[in-house]
Design an enzyme around this catalytic site. Structure first.
Site, PDB file in Angstrom:
ATOM      1  N   ASP A 453      13.956 -21.130 -15.812  1.00  0.00           N
ATOM      2  CA  ASP A 453      14.618 -21.854 -14.731  1.00  0.00           C
ATOM      3  C   ASP A 453      14.655 -20.989 -13.463  1.00  0.00           C
ATOM      4  O   ASP A 453      14.447 -19.761 -13.514  1.00  0.00           O
ATOM      5  CB  ASP A 453      16.049 -22.191 -15.191  1.00  0.00           C
ATOM      6  CG  ASP A 453      16.616 -23.427 -14.500  1.00  0.00           C
ATOM      7  OD1 ASP A 453      16.055 -23.858 -13.480  1.00  0.00           O
ATOM      8  OD2 ASP A 453      17.643 -23.939 -14.984  1.00  0.00           O
ATOM      9  N   ASP A 521      16.398 -33.129 -12.821  1.00  0.00           N
ATOM     10  CA  ASP A 521      17.659 -33.156 -13.561  1.00  0.00           C
ATOM     11  C   ASP A 521      18.179 -34.574 -13.702  1.00  0.00           C
ATOM     12  O   ASP A 521      19.167 -34.803 -14.395  1.00  0.00           O
ATOM     13  CB  ASP A 521      18.716 -32.305 -12.843  1.00  0.00           C
ATOM     14  CG  ASP A 521      18.625 -30.848 -13.255  1.00  0.00           C
ATOM     15  OD1 ASP A 521      17.940 -30.560 -14.251  1.00  0.00           O
ATOM     16  OD2 ASP A 521      19.245 -29.998 -12.587  1.00  0.00           O
TER      17      ASP A 521
HETATM   18  C1  DGJ Z   1      19.075 -26.475 -13.900  1.00  0.00           C
HETATM   19  C2  DGJ Z   1      18.133 -27.198 -14.813  1.00  0.00           C
HETATM   20  O1  DGJ Z   1      17.378 -28.115 -14.094  1.00  0.00           O
HETATM   21  C3  DGJ Z   1      18.917 -27.861 -15.927  1.00  0.00           C
HETATM   22  O2  DGJ Z   1      18.052 -28.572 -16.772  1.00  0.00           O
HETATM   23  C4  DGJ Z   1      19.675 -26.833 -16.690  1.00  0.00           C
HETATM   24  O3  DGJ Z   1      18.776 -25.990 -17.368  1.00  0.00           O
HETATM   25  C5  DGJ Z   1      20.573 -26.023 -15.758  1.00  0.00           C
HETATM   26  N1  DGJ Z   1      19.833 -25.496 -14.641  1.00  0.00           N
HETATM   27  C6  DGJ Z   1      21.225 -24.901 -16.501  1.00  0.00           C
HETATM   28  O4  DGJ Z   1      21.946 -24.093 -15.673  1.00  0.00           O
END
Ligand code: DGJ
Length: 730
Positions: A453, A521
């Site tokens: 990430d 997300d």
């Molecule tokens: C952002 C990501 O897009 C989410 O899927 C998740 O992993 C969060 N970060 C976790 O902090």
């Protein structure tokens, strides 16, 4: 053959240049193949000189610069920055061709400006499938003083007069890859990204055409294989054509070439299709599959395992017993890879702390990650782990030990994003430290997958001990690429997902070294249709993470049926982003049937041809096997529409003479529905038999679709239908 012409012959387009050695080659064509001798038309030196122009009014060449009398955006902008006398010199270059290597699949040009003491090498390469031309440019400083590079286009190509429609990509968090259509005019169309990652607001690609229809008409596409700052621009030229340039956006002073040094642009990927946006996407998808993606140990892609990602199920509340139950429930519905998201490491209970401290939290995992990982493997699933290596929390052991490793500018206020700072990855000791930490985790456990990430833009990203030196964007990104390459070399079986607060880092550059992107997300199926539609213009479905979220979306608050959520997620790399334990037995059984459906179709979904389009109030997507004998079609109601009857949807990619069994695996219930037409009863029951020609003319009969619902239809060559029997979902 006319030796004055240089031609790159793609499957359905060509790039054509006219040689005028030692002057630069002149652009003749980027687009449909032409039988006509295109050099006969006076586009270059042969043009009459217009009044009140320079005696030589240059036409578009492969490296237009100020010194040629070029008043549009130059392909190279820069100047000497040596001592006071030298400073600012050589800004006005005029490159001549000194060497050419060319055949039908590649060009290599060497150009020099002996006065400015600069050399440029351009490489153009057509891929073996004839779908995409990849080009990059390298600049070398032949002088004795430093040369500052402000802009160097990775590609500079012409677009014809009629190509006046453009699709650029816009967005925000949870709404990535939004296709924004505009009509080009007299102003330069330009998109810049200066965030140090692709960003939600941008995606380094642009599509151009005369109508930009789903399946018809000419369409051009350009994509920069680069996960950082970029510029895309289209500028009208004096002859009515337009010039497309794309490359890396450079901060002032970010690239300074010492004598003898070279600077290389990222790769630009260029394609054209006369079959509209779907034709263009098919070429990009083939290119990504054969040239960009590198699967573990050089092997072909394995079936993409269905994920369960723990984020929306538990967020930071990691409890070993609960996670084991979640894993068991996931395995029961057919999940094949369990991904433990954020919250597992030292003192990480919310997003304020701990980035950098990559060891298991002692309270949540008193015996480390081993017990959970073994449990997941015992259930027959792979194990994936979330990390965010490029970041550091001010409240972390790492920051307390190495406060100077964060990209913070001395004398300036701290700039935080999601309460975190960015590590100065370009410092070798920082990259080494991260390698050791990740390598230790990967050696200690059987971790099959990393969800990598990256949750903030780079700001105040400057190099040097006090971080007041040149911008660190480019070097940080190259260091990131290097770190991933090093990890993959040390752990050849490892797969990696590129996530950046959803889809803020998803491009061919990162996909050269990763295997999946987290598209967004947002798991709201309605919003996802548009997000996936944009991403699918360039990226193939097997790399686009698409998860079935909870009934009520965590990002929009909208409620959708499981069928609608699943019918949308089906067309990517499927996953589940919900707490499966909360589902009642009937819902679990329905979820399992959708997962089974995906598995049964994934070789087509992930290896076939994907087409998509819009009808009034509807969106549709169709995956067709390469041999045309099987196709899966989903039609979504995205808005209410005035039509009282469903429109027809003629299908492409099937064989006219073949008889197909056409069967709906899901039909939505219709409120106030009258009696169902016999055709639809058959569609939902044993199926209809229709030949390819009928489907090409009229498409399948379509049921009425209430708001935010979907119909999913299997189309299977009738002689193979028995063995590929549809799974009833209703
Ligand atoms: C952002 C990501 O897009 C989410 O899927 C998740 O992993 C969060 N970060 C976790 O902090």
């Amino acid at each position: 053959m006319d030796t004055r012409l240089l031609r790159l012959e793609a499957a359905c387009f060509e790039l054509l240049l006219e040689r005028r050695d030692p002057a630069q080659p002149l652009w003749r064509q980027f687009g449909a193949r032409s039988a006509a001798p295109l050099d006969a038309w006076p586009q270059g030196d042969a043009r009459p000189t217009p009044p009140n122009a320079l005696d030589v009014d240059p036409a578009l060449t492969i490296l237009p610069t100020h010194g040629l009398g070029w008043f549009h955006q130059p392909a190279l902008a820069g100047a000497r920055c040596g001592d006071r006398l030298g400073s600012g010199r050589d800004w006005c270059q005029d490159f001549r061709l000194v060497d050419v290597e060319a055949d039908a699949r590649h060009w290599r040009f060497t150009l020099e400006d002996p006065v400015a003491r600069l050399r440029v090498r351009q490489h153009w390469q057509l891929d073996p499938g004839g779908d995409v031309v990849t080009t990059h440019v390298e600049l070398e400083n032949l002088g004795t003083e430093d040369f500052r590079v402000d802009w160097l286009a990775a590609a500079c190509v012409p677009l014809p007069v009629h190509a006046e429609q453009v699709i650029g990509f816009a967005g925000r968090w949870s709404l990535e890859f939004q296709q924004h259509r505009e009509t080009l005019g007299i102003a330069t169309w330009r998109r810049d990204c200066r965030r140090g990652r692709n960003g939600h607001q941008a995606f380094p690609a642009v599509l151009v055409g005369s109508v930009l229809a789903d399946d018809e008409g000419p369409a051009w596409g350009a994509h920069l294989a680069w996960s950082g700052n970029h510029t895309l621009l289209i500028e009208p030229l004096a002859d009515g054509r337009r010039m497309l340039q794309l490359g890396e956006w450079l901060a002032p002073g970010e690239v300074v070439l010492r004598p003898g040094e070279r600077h290389r642009t990222p790769d630009a990927l260029l394609a054209f299709s006369d079959q509209g946006l779907n034709g263009l996407a098919a070429g990009f998808h083939r290119h990504m599959r054969t040239q960009i993606l590198h699967w573990p140990a050089g092997q072909p892609m394995t079936p993409r395992p269905v994920h369960l990602n723990t984020w929306e199920a538990v967020y930071f509340r990691h409890d070993l017993a609960a996670l084991k139950d979640l894993a068991a429930a996931a395995a029961e519905v057919g999940v094949e890879r369990f991904v433990l998201d954020d919250g597992w490491f030292h003192r990480r209970n919310d997003d304020h702390t701990s980035l950098g401290d990559w060891w298991p939290d002692a309270a949540k995992y008193p015996h480390g990650l081993g017990p959970l990982i073994e449990h997941v493997h015992a259930l027959g699933m792979q194990f994936g782990l979330w990390v965010e290596p490029e970041m550091i929390s001010p409240d972390s052991e790492l920051f307390r030990a190495h406060p100077d490793w964060a990209l913070e500018m001395a004398g300036r206020d701290r700039v935080l994003g999601r309460h975190q700072l960015v590590l100065d990855l370009a410092r070798p000791e920082v990259a080494d430290h991260l390698f050791v930490r990740l390598d230790t985790l990967l050696r200690a456990h059987r971790i099959d997958y990393l969800k990598w990430d990256m949750n903030r833009d780079l700001a105040t990203a400057a190099e040097g001990a006090d971080h007041r030196g040149p911008a660190a964007y480019r070097r940080s990104l190259l260091a990131l690429y290097g770190l991933i390459d090093r990890l993959r070399a040390a752990h050849p079986a490892l797969e990696i997902e590129s996530c950046s607060s959803g889809g803020a880092r998803a491009d061919a550059g990162i996909l050269r070294r990763t295997h999946r992107v987290w598209t967004s997300d947002c798991n709201d199926a309605l919003t996802r249709i548009a997000i996936q539609s944009g991403a699918l213009r360039l990226l193939p479905p097997e790399v686009l993470g698409a998860h079935i979220g909870p009934a009520v979306s965590h990002t929009t608050g909208r409620r959708h049926s499981l069928a609608f959520r699943a019918a949308v997620a089906l067309f990517g790399h499927l996953g589940i982003e919900a707490d499966v334990r909360e589902l009642d037995p009937a819902a679990r059984a329905e979820l399992r049937r959708w997962v089974e459906l995906h598995k049964r179709w994934r070789s087509v979904l992930h290896g076939g041809v994907l087409r998509q389009g819009r009808l009034p109030g509807l969106a549709w997507v169709q995956a067709t096997a390469l041999d045309g004998r099987r196709a899966l079609l989903a039609i979504y109601r995205v808005a209410e529409d005035l039509g009282r009857h469903m429109p027809t949807l003629p299908l492409r990619g099937l064989a006219d003479q073949v008889r197909y069994q056409v069967r709906a695996v899901h039909l939505p219930a219709v409120p106030h529905g009258r009696e169902v037409a016999p055709l639809l009863t058959a569609l939902a029951g044993a199926g209809l038999e229709l030949d390819g020609a009928t489907l090409a003319a009229l498409g399948p009969p379509l049921p009425p679709l209430p708001p935010e619902s979907a119909v999913v239809i299997e189309i299977i060559a009738a002689d193979g239908a028995t063995q590929a029997r549809a799974i009833a979902l209703e």
